[in-house]
Motif scaffolding. Structure first.
Motif, mmCIF file in Angstrom:
data_model
loop_
_atom_site.group_PDB
_atom_site.id
_atom_site.type_symbol
_atom_site.label_atom_id
_atom_site.label_comp_id
_atom_site.label_asym_id
_atom_site.label_seq_id
_atom_site.Cartn_x
_atom_site.Cartn_y
_atom_site.Cartn_z
ATOM 1 N N SER A 135 7.640 -0.354 2.923
ATOM 2 C CA SER A 135 8.224 0.222 1.706
ATOM 3 C C SER A 135 9.048 -0.810 0.928
ATOM 4 N N GLU A 141 4.167 4.445 1.851
ATOM 5 C CA GLU A 141 4.016 3.500 0.742
ATOM 6 C C GLU A 141 2.538 3.222 0.449
ATOM 7 N N GLU A 200 16.805 2.182 5.675
ATOM 8 C CA GLU A 200 15.775 3.219 5.692
ATOM 9 C C GLU A 200 15.860 4.085 6.945
ATOM 10 N N GLU A 247 10.404 12.496 4.229
ATOM 11 C CA GLU A 247 9.605 12.427 3.014
ATOM 12 C C GLU A 247 9.679 13.764 2.293
ATOM 13 N N ASN A 304 1.166 4.521 6.217
ATOM 14 C CA ASN A 304 2.553 4.431 5.769
ATOM 15 C C ASN A 304 2.675 5.154 4.428
ATOM 16 N N SER A 349 6.554 1.410 8.647
ATOM 17 C CA SER A 349 6.565 2.070 7.338
ATOM 18 C C SER A 349 7.790 1.667 6.531
#
Ligand code: 6R9
Length: 660
Positions: free
Chosen positions: A547, A400, A599, A14, A398, A543
């Motif tokens: 997303s 998101e 991801e 992230e 998460n 997560s």
């Protein structure tokens, strides 16, 4: 996560960060200097935090760790916890300040000032004394979110009795187990509770629980649902007494006695996946110090200005530390809401935020994901401009969901604080500081000033940046548990044996550092999956699923697999507005699997994805993956007594059988 089994290193990269606004930073309670200051002299830092409280006798030593793992904080000090949460605010001239804006589920409301709270707590303390309750006795409380729940807890604290709060929805056998373990002398409950617009019996369940419970002398019953319940409340003469008949006539005068800093305050049971629940024991001075300090620093709370709302139930430790003890010690004005978030409609929370101008809102990821599922148009209908700090607790959030919370509830303006802690830690341990930290979606980031935590490998060696392993707490902290009720051996074994050589507390959570050295929580180590020798965290796969634009919530488990050891099985709830027939079709499922592969990596591709209407959760909103593992491995479903809604498992199983 260990040397033997390589971790996936490419997870959770992230890169978004959100610095505080200049204005927020300029007025923030906490400053970045606190970290260095606390590192330099930890004892002096905590001594300063203890000054937030009123001590009848000052302590002589900050911490005594000579009998580790049994800690003593603020040794020799004396205080009364209830006096600190109530009376002293009245004495300082704030008797007219509203302590609690209470909102009942059917729409009835009550504003309770500090002066009134003082009277109510004093009367309830006198009432308990009249029943023969004295210091060190145990009182079990099974109540929904009504003012009497808070009054009862404070009344116990005031007379030095220990409360043991049990979730309102827990089954008779769960209540009985807790009553017996603590040998509770008195049980406080209500006739019934409102749940989703209906009155449901409470006292009847308590009676079932207490049949033959020898320690219980009295049962005190708050009248809440009254005639709405229809029919009489079952009654045992000589044992049962109405709260209003017992409490209303009592004197409003009660002089609080000062108890030792280490006087026990409460027991709260946490259920492990196996074995009987553990009665986590907390004591007075250190606990209240850290609860008050963290509430001040992490929520930037300004007494007399902010309106605070923690949506937890008092049956959860979050309700203890962040509805009752921390906030009231800090002279909060807070909202307490009795009901569920979608009764009578899905905008209920935002309606309450708008009405009371709530400025600090603290909730759990499970609810944030539920709000996502219901859709952003619902909060958009309300004026949420009073909000200035948003908090999250209970599970990893998460990225998101974090972004959704920040954008749709916080208008991209409010700092989001993801707070990691446990029943055992008593208060927040790892969290950003609003106004100081550049926040990062999905990460709890850094131990608070005064707290020390590390991510270590199997051998207890700290891992480097980008490395993963086990979260440990390597220095004692004021609100740490003082043991497991009646079982010192289990206390040592559960928390202190894994890294006994180093003397670390093992929290049971997996974690990793990112390249900035920020901490990411990866879920319980029991939930970590092992796919072809790769250790993969459930949190990371969940997560990745969340997303995807069609997914509101996901739970992932490892199921035995003949070729890979474990295979990843995902249970997915779709977002509001997504058509199940399309999103649940073969192609859509394949798209989700590919999304995870993109991801995280192909190794994390779920073997199987099932679309479900609900997920099994505890009353505090944690997903019970153990039960989903039973489904994934076609086993009979295990113990469901701590589920918030026991019908959820039937719903999931029958949906799967019908091929949905
Ligand atoms: C306060 C509370 C403790 C367990 C804990 C961890 C999980 C809580 C979290 C979190 C990631 C967070 N947990 N907060 N995980 N990020 N911000 O929840 O206490 O009910 O005892 O649960 O909850 O797994 O070990 P408790």
């Amino acid at each position: 996560m260990t040397e033997q089994s390589p971790a996936l290193d490419n997870l959770l990269t992230e890169s978004r960060t959100f610095p505080p606004s200049e204005e927020f930073a300029a007025n923030a309670n906490a400053t970045s200097e606190w970290y260095a200051k606390a590192d330099e002299d930890r004892d002096a830092f905590w001594a300063e935090q203890a000054e937030r409280l009123h001590w009848d006798t000052k302590w002589t030593q900050v911490v005594d760790w000579s009998d580790a793992p049994f800690a003593k904080w603020f040794v020799g000090g004396k205080l009364n916890v209830a006096y600190n949460c109530v009376d002293r605010h009245v004495e300082a001239g704030h008797g007219d300040q509203v302590a609690i804006h209470w909102v009942g589920e059917p729409g009835d409301t009550r504003d309770i000032t500090y002066a009134e709270l003082k009277r109510e707590v004093s009367k309830a303390a006198n009432a308990l004394l009249s029943l023969g309750v004295s210091a060190n006795d145990r009182v079990a409380i099974q109540l929904q979110m009504i003012p009497e729940a808070i009054v009862a807890m404070l009344a116990c604290a005031r007379i030095g009795a220990l409360h043991s709060v049990v979730f309102g929805g827990f089954s008779p056998s769960a209540l009985r187990q807790r009553v017996d373990d603590a040998q509770a002398k008195v049980v406080i409950t209500s006739d019934g509770q409102y749940r989703r617009g209906k009155a449901a019996p409470m006292k009847a369940n308590v009676d079932e629980a207490l049949a033959g419970a020898e320690s219980v002398e009295k049962v005190v019953v708050v009248r809440r649902t009254g005639d709405d319940l229809g029919g009489d409340v079952p009654w045992t003469d000589g044992r049962d007494v109405w709260w209003h008949e017992l409490v209303d006539g009592q004197s409003e005068e009660h002089s609080p006695e000062a108890f030792d800093s280490e006087h026990p305050l409460y027991i709260l049971y946490t259920s492990g996946t196996t074995g009987k629940p553990k009665g986590i024991l907390h004591t007075s001075g250190g606990y209240l110090t850290q609860a008050a300090y963290t509430h001040h620093a992490v929520f930037d709370h300004k007494p007399g200005e902010d309106v605070y709302w923690c949506t937890a139930d008092i049956g959860w430790v979050t309700g203890h530390s962040y509805i009752v003890y921390g906030p009231l010690a800090n002279r909060v004005t807070q909202v307490v809401y009795e009901g569920t978030p979608n009764t009578p409609h899905e905008g209920r929370h935002w309606e309450i935020v708008q009405k009371y101008k709530v400025s600090i809102y603290y909730t759990a990821p499970t609810l944030i994901r539920t709000f996502m599922k219901w859709g952003a148009d619902i909060p958009a209908k309300y004026d949420l401009s009073s909000l200035r700090v948003l908090g999250s607790v209970g599970e990893p959030i998460n990225p998101e969901a974090w972004m959704w919370y920040r954008e749709n509830i916080g208008a991209n303006r409010c700092p989001v604080v993801d707070t990691w802690w446990q029943t055992e830690t008593g208060a927040i341990m790892i969290s950003p500081l609003p106004g100081v930290t550049h926040t990062k979606p999905g990460s709890a980031q850094r131990p608070l000033p005064g707290i020390s935590a590390k991510v270590v490998d199997d051998k207890g060696q700290e891992v480097g940046k980008g490395g993963g392993g086990y979260l440990v707490l390597d220095k004692p902290w004021p609100s740490m548990l003082r043991g497991i009720w009646g079982d010192d051996e289990r206390y040592r074994e559960t928390y202190w044996s894994r890294f006994a050589d180093q003397g670390y507390y093992f929290a049971g959570d997996g974690a990793k550092y990112d390249n900035d050295g920020d901490v990411w929580l990866l879920g319980r180590v029991d939930d970590v999956m092992n796919v072809s020798g790769h250790r993969i965290s459930t949190t990371e796969v969940e997560s990745a699923l969340v997303s995807h634009p069609t997914v509101a919530e996901a739970a992932v488990v490892g199921a035995t697999d003949p070729t890979t050891g474990q295979g990843i099985v995902a249970f997915v709830i779709l977002r509001g507005g997504v058509v199940e027939d399309q999103a649940g079709g073969e192609e859509a499922i394949q798209a989700l699997r590919n999304h995870v592969a993109k991801e995280i990596g192909p190794i994390a591709k779920p073997r199987q994805i099932m679309i479900v209407p609900e997920l099994p959760k505890t009353r505090s909103g944690k997903i019970m993956r153990r039960l989903l593992r039973d489904v994934a491995e076609n086993r009979e479903i295990g113990d469901v007594t701590t589920l918030a809604d026991s019908s959820v498992m039937d719903l999931i199983s029958s949906g799967l059988k019908s091929g949905k």
